[in-house]
Design a protein around this motif. Structure first.
Motif, short mmCIF file in Angstrom:
data_model
loop_
_atom_site.label_atom_id
_atom_site.label_comp_id
_atom_site.label_asym_id
_atom_site.label_seq_id
_atom_site.Cartn_x
_atom_site.Cartn_y
_atom_site.Cartn_z
N ILE A 1 6.34 10.62 11.36
CA ILE A 1 6.29 10.48 9.90
C ILE A 1 4.84 10.41 9.43
O ILE A 1 4.45 11.11 8.48
N HIS A 2 4.03 9.58 10.08
CA HIS A 2 2.60 9.49 9.74
C HIS A 2 1.94 10.87 9.86
O HIS A 2 1.17 11.28 8.98
N HIS A 3 2.23 11.54 10.94
CA HIS A 3 1.66 12.87 11.17
C HIS A 3 2.04 13.82 10.03
O HIS A 3 1.18 14.55 9.51
N CYS A 4 3.30 13.83 9.64
CA CYS A 4 3.75 14.75 8.58
C CYS A 4 3.03 14.46 7.27
O CYS A 4 2.63 15.39 6.55
N ILE A 5 2.89 13.18 6.93
CA ILE A 5 2.23 12.84 5.68
C ILE A 5 0.77 13.27 5.71
O ILE A 5 0.25 13.84 4.74
N GLN A 6 0.11 13.06 6.83
CA GLN A 6 -1.30 13.42 6.94
C GLN A 6 -1.52 14.94 6.88
O GLN A 6 -2.43 15.43 6.21
N LEU B 1 6.51 -3.72 -6.42
CA LEU B 1 5.57 -4.00 -5.33
C LEU B 1 4.52 -2.90 -5.18
O LEU B 1 3.44 -3.14 -4.62
N LEU B 2 4.82 -1.72 -5.68
CA LEU B 2 3.84 -0.64 -5.62
C LEU B 2 2.73 -0.82 -6.65
O LEU B 2 1.58 -0.41 -6.43
N LEU B 3 3.06 -1.39 -7.79
CA LEU B 3 2.13 -1.44 -8.92
C LEU B 3 0.79 -2.09 -8.61
O LEU B 3 -0.26 -1.58 -9.04
N PRO B 4 0.73 -3.22 -7.88
CA PRO B 4 -0.57 -3.84 -7.62
C PRO B 4 -1.52 -2.95 -6.82
O PRO B 4 -2.72 -3.23 -6.76
N ASN B 5 -0.98 -1.92 -6.17
CA ASN B 5 -1.82 -1.01 -5.39
C ASN B 5 -2.39 0.12 -6.24
O ASN B 5 -3.13 0.97 -5.71
N ASP C 1 -2.99 13.65 -6.27
CA ASP C 1 -2.55 14.49 -7.38
C ASP C 1 -1.28 13.92 -8.00
O ASP C 1 -0.27 13.72 -7.31
N PHE C 2 -1.31 13.69 -9.32
CA PHE C 2 -0.17 13.06 -9.99
C PHE C 2 1.08 13.94 -9.96
O PHE C 2 2.19 13.44 -9.77
N GLU C 3 0.92 15.25 -10.15
CA GLU C 3 2.08 16.15 -10.14
C GLU C 3 2.75 16.15 -8.78
O GLU C 3 3.98 16.22 -8.69
N HIS C 4 1.97 16.05 -7.72
CA HIS C 4 2.55 15.96 -6.38
C HIS C 4 3.25 14.62 -6.18
O HIS C 4 4.31 14.55 -5.55
N PHE C 5 2.65 13.57 -6.74
CA PHE C 5 3.25 12.24 -6.62
C PHE C 5 4.62 12.19 -7.30
O PHE C 5 5.57 11.62 -6.77
N PHE D 1 0.71 8.39 1.66
CA PHE D 1 0.73 9.66 0.93
C PHE D 1 -0.41 9.68 -0.10
O PHE D 1 -1.15 10.67 -0.21
N LEU D 2 -0.56 8.59 -0.85
CA LEU D 2 -1.60 8.54 -1.88
C LEU D 2 -3.00 8.56 -1.29
O LEU D 2 -3.95 8.98 -1.93
#
Length: 255
Positions: A141-146, A216-220, A183-187, A177-178
């Protein structure tokens, strides 16, 4: 007739995987053809992937035939696929193997974002009781994201599965991923909540869990470069909160 003739070949007490491959060492193409034909007849054939694993060890060409089977014959997720689809994690080159499977699945389906996640789910839904398998799944999974973070189709397929993981794992992978793609459109393209779901009783607890995860995502996401990402998540939270209100009203009216 085919099943009667060939099924006993794949019984451990009659032929271990190693013994069967040894018998066909001079014609592994024939063994591959028999194996795939048995799968087409019975999707539960070799459910644990022992024979597929051994055949691949001696003839990697079966991978192409197996991928063709996944795309053209057994294109939906079933419990019988799980262990068999995970058997390639036993190989040192499992990253290359699953990269190829992922590539071919995306290319092979007319609408990959609808079909590929079901197969990825059989490969990747984590089993906390098998530490070695879990580590390898996480590595891939890490590999795919990278490597594929800018491939919209692959990321949508992958995060359709990630969205079903535990909150801790989901946060980890979204933040990764971030790291590689801001890129916002990708996100917006990656599913943050499951694309398909089911529940019994009230849907409110399910929506509440999704809200907790998004919060929980927002503080990041601090700073100007994350403004769009943050607003997008906040809007998703508001929509889910409205859905909870609607569900609660429906429950009151139905009592």
């Amino acid at each position: 007739m085919m099943s009667i003739y060939f099924s006993s070949m794949f019984f451990d007490h009659h032929n271990t995987p190693q013994a069967l491959v040894k018998k066909f060492r001079d014609d592994l193409n024939l063994l591959e053809a028999i194996y795939i034909a048995m799968l087409e007849y019975n999707e539960n054939h070799d459910y644990n992937g022992k024979y597929l694993n051994e055949i691949y060890s001696n003839s990697p060409a079966i991978l192409d035939k197996y991928i063709f089977y996944l795309i053209n014959v057994n294109s939906t997720f079933s419990l019988s696929d799980v262990e068999r689809n995970r058997c390639f994690f036993k190989h040192e080159n499992f990253i290359d193997i699953y990269d190829k499977i992922f590539d071919e699945l995306v290319k092979g389906y007319q609408f990959p974002t609808m079909s590929v996640p079901y197969i990825l789910e059989s490969i990747l839904l984590l089993n906390k009781n098998e530490l070695d398998l879990l580590n390898k799944q996480e590595t891939w999974i890490h590999h795919c994201i990278q490597v594929f973070s800018r491939n919209r189709i692959k990321m949508q397929c992958l995060f359709s599965v990630i969205a079903k993981l535990d909150v801790k794992d989901k946060i980890k992978y979204v933040l990764e991923f971030l790291k590689y793609n801001q890129d916002f459109e990708h996100f917006k393209n990656i599913p943050l909540t499951p694309m398909s779901w089911s529940w019994s009783g009230s849907a409110v607890p399910m929506y509440s869990k999704w809200i907790d995860f998004l919060k929980l995502l927002l503080p990041n996401l601090i700073g100007l470069k994350w403004i769009k990402h943050k607003n997008y998540i906040e809007n998703k939270i508001k929509n889910l909160e409205r859905q909870i209100e609607y569900e609660q009203i429906e429950e009151i009216l139905s009592d």
